[in-house]
Enzyme design. Structure first.
Site, PDB file in Angstrom:
ATOM      1  N   ARG A 137     -42.081 -15.714  30.325  1.00  0.00           N
ATOM      2  CA  ARG A 137     -43.369 -15.092  30.630  1.00  0.00           C
ATOM      3  C   ARG A 137     -44.409 -16.197  30.866  1.00  0.00           C
ATOM      4  NH1 ARG A 137     -46.381 -11.175  32.779  1.00  0.00           N
ATOM      5  NH2 ARG A 137     -48.354 -10.877  31.669  1.00  0.00           N
ATOM      6  N   GLN A 164     -49.390 -23.225  21.477  1.00  0.00           N
ATOM      7  CA  GLN A 164     -48.944 -23.409  20.089  1.00  0.00           C
ATOM      8  C   GLN A 164     -49.025 -22.105  19.270  1.00  0.00           C
ATOM      9  OE1 GLN A 164     -51.158 -25.883  17.167  1.00  0.00           O
ATOM     10  NE2 GLN A 164     -49.600 -27.376  17.653  1.00  0.00           N
ATOM     11  N   GLU A 212     -25.060  -3.362  -2.671  1.00  0.00           N
ATOM     12  CA  GLU A 212     -26.026  -2.732  -1.773  1.00  0.00           C
ATOM     13  C   GLU A 212     -27.201  -3.669  -1.521  1.00  0.00           C
ATOM     14  OE1 GLU A 212     -27.066   1.206  -3.062  1.00  0.00           O
ATOM     15  OE2 GLU A 212     -28.820   1.265  -1.758  1.00  0.00           O
TER      16      GLU A 212
END
Ligand SMILES: Cc1cc2nc3c(=O)[nH]c(=O)nc-3n(C[C@H](O)[C@H](O)[C@H](O)COP(=O)(O)OP(=O)(O)OC[C@H]3O[C@@H](n4cnc5c(N)ncnc54)[C@H](O)[C@@H]3O)c2cc1C
Length: 385
Positions: A270, A281, A244
């Site tokens: 964009r 940056q 798990e």
């Protein structure tokens, strides 16, 4: 040391990605909004073989070795857009199916594994109780021995898949002696008299996995419902939890990669101030850090898979992986939200959903704090009492 995938592993990875992109997850936003379990997607995953990758061939699985299975699960988590469905599958596999694979008798395997692999049964794991979360030894659910049978009584909460489960693995108290030897693991079919989902539990994310509170009221179990042996529940739990705490978090690595892809695309397309925002940056370094986290988490994941393939213990490595991958995914989602601006916050894009889904990772399967306790004690810090 060879880090390359074999041609077979590459081919499997590509097939899994193609399958998950084409066949499932298209309704992820709707399942998230309505908090519904994608039964059709579940059935398609079963048909493709997802539920049987780590199950022996004799019971309908494909018996992949741990490294190959990890390749397949990471690819699945990357390409399946519905983290809720991925989480439902992971709970079924690592907290129910693998308990039976590793500790079931031949009769139990023959009875339960085929329907768990073909998807006709959904599995769940019932451990947590209202007063026993991180401290599982505080549990009060009891299985009282009465003649040849056990009578199970108690309440388990926050159970993933609980409302749709056909089969539970349940840890209950069978003795009053030293706590660890007093716990026993049972296989409990959901249709036995006395098994009841008392409440669906709404939640912030992973809403395509349903969560429930389950009550066991005088549920009569014959001895062949015990997994392993009476009094071995805690040992079985601590050994099987490695599955798990490792394979489950292939999902975090898959999600990190998906969120990174979206962020790279957005940073390139964009434009503000006459440039793609990736030219700033402050934006590009967020993306670089996403890649650093992805790379490191993936190496940890494959290291654990390799240890499992050698039949070696991986308690420390699983705890490290869980902390790093789950906290790393949350940071990646936060960074992705920031660099998407308003588009990362509103629901037109899946970024806000990815963040809500990611938040649970530091809680389920043992919280980040408990993992740090495990790591500290395994590196030699005096164990807590
Ligand atoms: C999405 C999701 C799915 C889940 N699915 C399942 C499931 O299928 N089956 C199941 O049985 N359970 C499930 N759980 C429950 C989960 O395992 C528990 O929430 C978890 O073990 C923590 O228990 P708790 O919530 O009671 O928190 P608590 O144990 O009450 O902890 C509260 C806080 O105290 C901290 N804390 C507690 N003890 C210590 C300590 N010794 N040292 C440092 N910090 C400590 C914790 O880290 C946490 O921050 C699920 C939970 C979530 C969120």
């Amino acid at each position: 040391m060879d880090f390359s995938l074999t041609p077979e592993q590459q081919s499997l990875r590509d097939k899994v990605i193609a399958f998950a992109r084409a066949e499932i997850g298209a309704d992820a936003a709707e399942h998230d909004r309505a908090a519904t379990f994608d039964r059709e997607g579940w059935a398609r995953c079963a048909e493709f073989g997802v539920l049987g990758w780590t199950v022996p061939r004799a019971y309908g699985g494909s018996e992949l070795d741990p490294v190959t299975a990890m390749v397949a699960h990471e690819a699945f988590a990357y390409a399946c857009r519905d983290n809720g469905l991925t989480f439902a599958i992971n709970n079924h596999l690592w907290a129910c199916v693998m308990y039976i694979v590793e500790h079931g008798t031949p009769e139990q395997c023959a009875r339960y594994l085929p329907p768990l692999v073909d998807g006709s049964m959904v599995g769940a794991h019932a451990l947590t109780e209202p007063q026993a979360g991180s401290d599982i030894l505080a549990m009060t659910t009891r299985a009282e021995r009465v003649g040849d049978t056990y009578v199970l009584t108690g309440t388990k909460c926050f159970i993933s898949n609980g409302p749709v489960a056909d089969l539970f693995t349940v840890i209950a108290r069978t003795g009053d002696g030293p706590a660890q030897g007093a716990l026993t693991l049972f296989i409990v079919p959901a249709d036995l008299p006395g098994v009841q989902v008392v409440r669906d539990i709404p939640k912030a994310g992973l809403r395509g996995t349903l969560m429930g509170e389950i009550r066991f009221d005088d549920v009569v179990l014959s001895a062949d419902h015990i997994l392993g042996a009476e009094g071995r529940g805690y040992q079985i739990f601590t050994s099987t939890i490695e599955w798990e705490r490792s394979f489950m978090f292939s999902a975090a690595i898959g999600a990190m990669r998906r969120v990174l892809d979206m962020s790279v695309r957005h940073a390139a397309t964009r434009r503000q101030f006459g440039k793609p925002i990736g030219a700033f940056q402050a934006v590009s370094h967020k993306i670089a850090d996403m890649r650093v986290r992805l790379e490191a988490a993936r190496l940890m994941l494959y290291h654990v898979a390799w240890l499992k393939s050698q039949g070696r213990m991986a308690l420390l490595e699983c705890a490290i992986l869980k902390v790093f991958a789950t906290e790393g995914l949350i940071q990646t989602c936060l960074d992705a939200q920031q660099l998407h601006g308003a588009r990362g916050y509103v629901s037109d894009l899946p970024i806000e959903r990815e963040l809500r889904d990611a938040l649970a990772g530091t809680i389920y399967g043992g919280t980040s704090e408990i993992q740090r306790n495990v790591i500290a004690s395994l590196v030699g810090v005096p164990a807590m009492s």
